[in-house]
Design an enzyme around this catalytic site. Structure first.
Site, PDB file in Angstrom:
ATOM      1  N   LYS A   1       0.812  -1.228   0.000  1.00 29.46           N
ATOM      2  CA  LYS A   1       0.000   0.000   0.000  1.00 29.46           C
ATOM      3  C   LYS A   1       0.845   1.277   0.000  1.00 29.46           C
ATOM      4  CE  LYS A   1      -4.289  -1.739   0.611  1.00 29.46           C
ATOM      5  NZ  LYS A   1      -5.432  -1.445  -0.226  1.00 29.46           N
TER       6      LYS A   1
ATOM      7  N   SER B   1       2.092  -9.814  -0.905  1.00 29.49           N
ATOM      8  CA  SER B   1       1.630  -8.432  -0.767  1.00 29.49           C
ATOM      9  C   SER B   1       1.837  -7.773   0.598  1.00 29.49           C
ATOM     10  CB  SER B   1       0.149  -8.342  -1.154  1.00 29.49           C
ATOM     11  OG  SER B   1      -0.606  -9.216  -0.335  1.00 29.49           O
TER      12      SER B   1
END
Length: 284
Positions: A11, A263
């Protein structure tokens, strides 16, 4: 592995790209975002690095470790109810009241482009690849990296991986319509989000296939990463490897170059370490 990224998840890439492109006036007034976790930390840190005031709307049940990290990066927390719609409404209200620029979690061009730098870095490291496995939640990571991967390696197959218990993207792409993700009960907490109209459109065009994995397959992949590779990966981050392993068992690979995006690695290890503290209690 985005578990090694600042804030421990991909992110940061999108948040950094979005904030870097603000006008001087927008930077002066400040930004606002809504998130229960990784996006909150990403916007808070990117804002701190660029000297921008950040306000984050978080639900009251947000993980304490993520709340503390967000505060630690200097952001101001605005508390909202636990329903995702509550924090979105509060975010829009405060943005209108104070003129803050809203930084969305994944459905914005700047966020998607920032996320896509993962595939660019994979390409720079291994040159051409034949398969790219990527988790899918809100679809920002998958959108950015499917665009980048197809641009760099047009013949590469983009395989999205989703928990069986949160299979809104799998069903949506299959049926050609956007489904909401209704209270999905999966250990992969970062992938409980629904796709957005923008990410749905990109994924429909760019992704070759979406496959699903069950909860045991996710934990098995996470265990493999921890034990064999000695890296801390959260369940959502291990989903791509779980899909790769499933694909290898069912279809196999023929000497292709295969990449999987890990991720994130934000796991609350409090309970894990408490067992060790209990073992040594009274000895020090």
């Amino acid at each position: 592995g985005e578990n090694f990224q600042r804030i421990g998840a991909f992110k940061f890439r999108g948040a950094c790209n979005a904030l870097a492109q603000l006008t001087e006036e927008e930077k002066r007034i400040g930004v606002i975002a809504h998130s229960s976790g990784n996006h909150a930390q990403a916007v808070a840190l990117a804002a701190q690095l660029l000297g921008i005031k950040a306000t984050i709307c978080m639900p009251e049940n947000a993980p304490a470790v993520k709340v503390e990290a967000t505060k630690g990066y200097g952001a101001e927390i605005a508390w909202a109810g636990n329903d995702p719609a509550d924090r979105e409404k509060l975010c829009e209200k405060l943005a209108a009241q104070y003129g803050y620029k809203i930084i969305p979690p994944c459905a914005a061009d700047e966020i998607i482009a920032g996320a896509g730098t993962v595939a660019l870095e994979i390409y720079q490291q291994i040159n051409v690849f034949d398969f790219l496995f990527c988790p899918v939640g809100g679809g920002g990571l998958l959108s950015g990296n499917s665009i980048a991967a197809k641009g760099l390696c047009p013949k590469a197959k983009i395989i999205a991986v989703e928990p069986e218990r949160a299979d809104d993207a799998f069903r949506g792409i299959r049926d050609g319509k956007l489904y909401p993700s209704i209270d999905p009960d999966t250990i992969a907490d970062g992938l409980r989000t629904s796709l957005y109209p923008l990410t749905f459109k990109i994924i429909s065009k760019q992704v070759d296939q979406i496959i699903t994995v069950n909860e045991k397959e996710i934990i098995d992949a996470m265990k493999f990463l921890w034990e064999r590779l000695k890296i801390v990966v959260e369940p959502s981050g291990a989903v791509s490897l779980a899909g790769l392993i499933k694909w290898a068992k069912q279809k196999g690979f023929q000497n292709e170059k295969v990449a999987a995006i890990i991720s994130g690695g934000n796991v609350d290890l409090t309970d894990f370490f408490n067992k060790y503290y209990q073992l040594i209690e009274g000895k020090y």
